[in-house]
Enzyme design. Structure first.
Site, PDB file in Angstrom:
ATOM      1  N   LYS A  77       0.822  -1.222   0.000  1.00  0.00           N
ATOM      2  CA  LYS A  77       0.000   0.000   0.000  1.00  0.00           C
ATOM      3  C   LYS A  77       0.851   1.266   0.000  1.00  0.00           C
ATOM      4  O   LYS A  77       0.570   2.202  -0.761  1.00  0.00           O
ATOM      5  CB  LYS A  77      -0.941  -0.033   1.203  1.00  0.00           C
ATOM      6  CG  LYS A  77      -1.817   1.192   1.393  1.00  0.00           C
ATOM      7  CD  LYS A  77      -2.991   0.901   2.287  1.00  0.00           C
ATOM      8  CE  LYS A  77      -2.618   0.192   3.557  1.00  0.00           C
ATOM      9  NZ  LYS A  77      -1.717   0.983   4.446  1.00  0.00           N
ATOM     10  N   THR A  79       3.924   1.573  -0.996  1.00  0.00           N
ATOM     11  CA  THR A  79       4.630   1.620  -2.282  1.00  0.00           C
ATOM     12  C   THR A  79       3.729   2.186  -3.369  1.00  0.00           C
ATOM     13  O   THR A  79       4.147   3.038  -4.166  1.00  0.00           O
ATOM     14  CB  THR A  79       5.114   0.213  -2.673  1.00  0.00           C
ATOM     15  OG1 THR A  79       5.991  -0.275  -1.650  1.00  0.00           O
ATOM     16  CG2 THR A  79       5.850   0.229  -4.003  1.00  0.00           C
ATOM     17  N   ARG A 100       2.502   8.331   7.099  1.00  0.00           N
ATOM     18  CA  ARG A 100       2.849   8.133   8.504  1.00  0.00           C
ATOM     19  C   ARG A 100       4.348   7.864   8.653  1.00  0.00           C
ATOM     20  O   ARG A 100       4.994   7.379   7.729  1.00  0.00           O
ATOM     21  CB  ARG A 100       2.084   6.934   9.086  1.00  0.00           C
ATOM     22  CG  ARG A 100       0.596   7.145   9.208  1.00  0.00           C
ATOM     23  CD  ARG A 100      -0.085   5.916   9.793  1.00  0.00           C
ATOM     24  NE  ARG A 100       0.056   4.759   8.923  1.00  0.00           N
ATOM     25  CZ  ARG A 100      -0.179   3.505   9.285  1.00  0.00           C
ATOM     26  NH1 ARG A 100      -0.554   3.241  10.522  1.00  0.00           N
ATOM     27  NH2 ARG A 100      -0.041   2.512   8.441  1.00  0.00           N
ATOM     28  N   LYS A 111       8.503  -5.932   9.673  1.00  0.00           N
ATOM     29  CA  LYS A 111       8.535  -5.188   8.411  1.00  0.00           C
ATOM     30  C   LYS A 111       9.943  -4.968   7.878  1.00  0.00           C
ATOM     31  O   LYS A 111      10.193  -5.116   6.680  1.00  0.00           O
ATOM     32  CB  LYS A 111       7.856  -3.825   8.591  1.00  0.00           C
ATOM     33  CG  LYS A 111       6.337  -3.892   8.666  1.00  0.00           C
ATOM     34  CD  LYS A 111       5.755  -2.492   8.703  1.00  0.00           C
ATOM     35  CE  LYS A 111       4.237  -2.535   8.713  1.00  0.00           C
ATOM     36  NZ  LYS A 111       3.654  -1.166   8.711  1.00  0.00           N
ATOM     37  N   ALA A 279      -3.107   1.366  13.181  1.00  0.00           N
ATOM     38  CA  ALA A 279      -4.490   1.338  12.695  1.00  0.00           C
ATOM     39  C   ALA A 279      -5.307   0.223  13.329  1.00  0.00           C
ATOM     40  O   ALA A 279      -6.538   0.268  13.293  1.00  0.00           O
ATOM     41  CB  ALA A 279      -4.519   1.190  11.181  1.00  0.00           C
ATOM     42  N   PHE A 307      -3.383  -0.466   7.269  1.00  0.00           N
ATOM     43  CA  PHE A 307      -3.997  -1.782   7.103  1.00  0.00           C
ATOM     44  C   PHE A 307      -5.147  -1.743   6.092  1.00  0.00           C
ATOM     45  O   PHE A 307      -5.114  -0.945   5.149  1.00  0.00           O
ATOM     46  CB  PHE A 307      -4.441  -2.349   8.448  1.00  0.00           C
ATOM     47  CG  PHE A 307      -3.301  -2.667   9.373  1.00  0.00           C
ATOM     48  CD1 PHE A 307      -2.224  -3.427   8.939  1.00  0.00           C
ATOM     49  CD2 PHE A 307      -3.284  -2.198  10.679  1.00  0.00           C
ATOM     50  CE1 PHE A 307      -1.162  -3.719   9.789  1.00  0.00           C
ATOM     51  CE2 PHE A 307      -2.221  -2.486  11.538  1.00  0.00           C
ATOM     52  CZ  PHE A 307      -1.168  -3.253  11.087  1.00  0.00           C
ATOM     53  N   PHE A 387       2.836  -8.532  -9.400  1.00  0.00           N
ATOM     54  CA  PHE A 387       3.965  -9.397  -9.051  1.00  0.00           C
ATOM     55  C   PHE A 387       4.331 -10.233 -10.272  1.00  0.00           C
ATOM     56  O   PHE A 387       3.490 -10.494 -11.134  1.00  0.00           O
ATOM     57  CB  PHE A 387       3.614 -10.314  -7.872  1.00  0.00           C
ATOM     58  CG  PHE A 387       3.726  -9.656  -6.521  1.00  0.00           C
ATOM     59  CD1 PHE A 387       4.744 -10.001  -5.647  1.00  0.00           C
ATOM     60  CD2 PHE A 387       2.819  -8.689  -6.120  1.00  0.00           C
ATOM     61  CE1 PHE A 387       4.853  -9.396  -4.401  1.00  0.00           C
ATOM     62  CE2 PHE A 387       2.914  -8.077  -4.883  1.00  0.00           C
ATOM     63  CZ  PHE A 387       3.937  -8.435  -4.023  1.00  0.00           C
ATOM     64  N   TRP A 415       6.718  -0.531  -8.080  1.00  0.00           N
ATOM     65  CA  TRP A 415       7.867  -1.120  -7.383  1.00  0.00           C
ATOM     66  C   TRP A 415       8.996  -1.366  -8.376  1.00  0.00           C
ATOM     67  O   TRP A 415      10.159  -1.091  -8.098  1.00  0.00           O
ATOM     68  CB  TRP A 415       7.456  -2.431  -6.702  1.00  0.00           C
ATOM     69  CG  TRP A 415       8.562  -3.087  -5.922  1.00  0.00           C
ATOM     70  CD1 TRP A 415       8.885  -2.884  -4.612  1.00  0.00           C
ATOM     71  CD2 TRP A 415       9.506  -4.050  -6.416  1.00  0.00           C
ATOM     72  NE1 TRP A 415       9.967  -3.663  -4.250  1.00  0.00           N
ATOM     73  CE2 TRP A 415      10.367  -4.386  -5.343  1.00  0.00           C
ATOM     74  CE3 TRP A 415       9.710  -4.664  -7.653  1.00  0.00           C
ATOM     75  CZ2 TRP A 415      11.408  -5.292  -5.479  1.00  0.00           C
ATOM     76  CZ3 TRP A 415      10.758  -5.569  -7.798  1.00  0.00           C
ATOM     77  CH2 TRP A 415      11.594  -5.882  -6.703  1.00  0.00           C
TER      78      TRP A 415
END
Length: 563
Positions: A77, A79, A100, A111, A279, A307, A387, A415
């Site tokens: 998200k 990215t 954020r 992460k 969140a 999220f 992907f 990405w």
């Protein structure tokens, strides 16, 4: 992009990209170095005078990026948020990002970093992921200073008659440390304080973090800090920071942290990275001050909520929007083929194998989030974050199903390709904004509905649940809140992010489930009431193999392992 690097990690890509000096980034916003408080060459805070002055500028368009319920397969998200903003800039649009700040807990835990990925990142990513401009530490200090003031007041005679068994304020640390969830303090004799049970939350779960992200200026910040309920007297009357008379000291500790942080993307799009409430515990959005400032500095502001849309987007729309004074013009819901297959029942080990039927089955989760956002009267665009394992048939299935709902599904490859990979998504977003179909309508009127009514509306409308069960403790708390006049506050649900229900194992779009509210936590300074469901932890723990195991710094200061 000026140059393409291949087979590099996120941090290697960031380190090999030439950043612009922060004053050059500011010039794109018609700001000068006089408007900035610089923290080195590549990051700065915007000063109070400028924050006030830009409010005279017109308000731009707001794009909210959210997602399906996250899975271990990943959605990307942040990215997509960054890549979409770069794509809008690539198309010649005046654009800013409002994100954020990452927390050290998840960064060192699972992460490994939270500044985007690949060729869609905010930089300097090492600084952003670590100590940045010190905002997290300021919030930690303010939170723990309040704890010290509380315990000192009790030690010095307790003139407010605070019941130490009913103190609800906890200490915090910006790390995942399960050993601190429940602690005893004040041990060691009379000179060490008054013994009592206490506990630690993670800093991003602190009410002070939520307050910082909802405050509009220093005056509002002080007012909100004064309203914090820290516990109750022996007569069960609420005790606030105002009673302790320390709101001024707490505001002093936060006087710099409240100023938004200006950085840039790999492609030099200006970005405000500020605040970071969880969140699944708090409201999951960057600061109102940063978002509002971006809206006055650029024609298009791209922001995200934490999220899935059942948590972050719902809270953005029902908690943040009333404070921001501006609803999104369009909502982007991010999904991946891999994650949809997991929601369709495919184990993580088999995600690389084509399974069109699983995509179709898992689409039910995406469909629910689309319906929810449309229920607020907002147009929706779906971003399929691509992907390498995705097949044409799987992608076509998602696009066809979205088309049946009247929604565009744009394939996104930011990405891998940076802004160029987001042009299709950016064009779809612009088309929705130009149609001007947004007619925002909140889920509930906080002042007119009961606490039970608001919880039931969230559970039944947003989650798709059948019933809500309130524990005996929760029902008793509701009576107390009614007595204290707190019933008109919005509800902030603390729930697992992995499912629409409160059971993380129920993927897809579960039906006929019941959600149990075990207790409430009043957050009067933030201006909402937290409803705790399931076993949501306000202090996470580290995994067996934390991301920190891969992190290092060379003797010449080069960081590695922040992926």
């Amino acid at each position: 992009m000026e140059e393409i690097f291949v087979n590099l990690s996120d941090i290697e890509i960031a380190q090999q990209t030439k950043m612009e000096p922060i004053e050059v980034v500011a010039q794109k916003l018609n700001l000068t170095s006089e408007n900035l408080e610089q923290y080195g060459k590549y990051k700065a805070k915007i000063d109070f005078e400028t924050l006030k002055a830009v409010e005279e500028n017109p308000t731009g368009k707001l794009i909210l990026v959210t997602a399906i319920n996250p899975t271990p397969a990943g959605e990307g998200k942040s990215t997509v948020t960054i890549g979409l903003a770069d794509a809008l800039s690539h198309l010649g649009k005046s654009t800013m990002i409002a994100l954020r700040e990452p927390s050290l807990g998840p960064t060192m835990g699972i992460k490994g970093g939270a500044a985007g990925g690949g060729y869609a990142q905010v930089v300097p990513m090492e600084d952003i992921n670590l100590h940045f401009t010190g905002d997290m530490h300021a919030i930690t200090s303010a939170n723990n200073a309040l704890s010290a003031f509380i315990d000192n007041h009790i030690f010095q005679g307790n003139s407010l008659n605070i019941d130490s068994r009913r103190i609800i304020w906890k200490r915090v640390v910006d790390l995942n440390d399960r050993a601190l969830r429940h602690v005893n303090i004040g041990l060691g004799g009379p000179m060490q304080g008054v013994p009592r049970e206490d506990g630690f939350d993670i800093t991003v779960a602190s009410e002070i973090m939520a307050i910082l992200c909802l405050a509009t200026d220093l005056k509002d910040l002080k007012k909100r800090l004064a309203a914090i309920v820290i516990g109750y007297t022996y007569q069960k009357e609420p005790i606030t920071v105002k009673n302790l008379q320390v709101e001024g000291a707490l505001t002093l500790l936060l006087k710099d942290a409240i100023k938004p942080n200006l950085v840039q993307t790999l492609e030099h799009t200006p970005a405000l990275v500020h605040g970071g409430p969880f969140a699944n515990i708090a409201h999951g959005c960057n600061s109102v001050l940063a978002t509002r400032t971006a809206l006055h500095l650029a024609d298009y502001t791209v922001t995200e909520a934490g999220f899935g849309a059942d948590l972050g987007a719902e809270k953005f729309l029902d908690i943040k929007v009333p404070q921001l004074g501006k609803a999104p013009d369009v909502v982007v819901v991010v999904a991946t083929i891999r994650a949809l297959k997991m929601h369709g029942g495919v184990p993580k080990t088999e995600l690389a194998t084509e399974n069109v039927e699983a995509v179709k089955s898992g689409f039910a989760n995406l469909q629910k989030h689309i319906e929810n956002m449309q229920g607020y009267g907002l147009p929706v665009v779906v971003a399929i974050n691509e992907f390498i394992s995705d097949t044409d048939e799987e992608i076509q299935m998602v696009q066809d199903l979205c088309q049946d709902l009247g929604v565009v599904a744009a394939l996104t490859a930011v990405w891998e390709k940076g802004s160029v990979g987001g042009v299709t998504l950016a064009e779809a977003v612009l088309a929705e904004i130009e149609q001007g179909d947004a007619e925002f309508s909140p889920l509930y009127n906080a002042a007119e509905e009961t606490i039970i009514g608001k919880v039931e509306k969230i559970v039944q409308t947003i989650y798709g649940g059948k019933n809500v069960v309130f524990s005996k403790k929760a029902l008793t708390q509701i009576q107390t809140f009614q007595k204290n006049g707190w019933e008109d506050l919005p509800i902030c649900m603390a729930k697992t992010q992995y499912s629409l229900s409160d059971d993380p194992s129920l993927l897809g779009r579960p039906h006929d489930f019941t959600i149990t509210i075990r207790e409430f936590v009043p957050k009067l300074g933030a201006g909402f009431i937290v409803a705790l469901t399931g076993d949501v932890m306000t202090m996470p723990g580290l995994p067996k193999q934390p991301a920190a195991l891969n992190m290092d710094v060379s003797e010449d200061g080069i960081v590695s392992g922040l992926f």
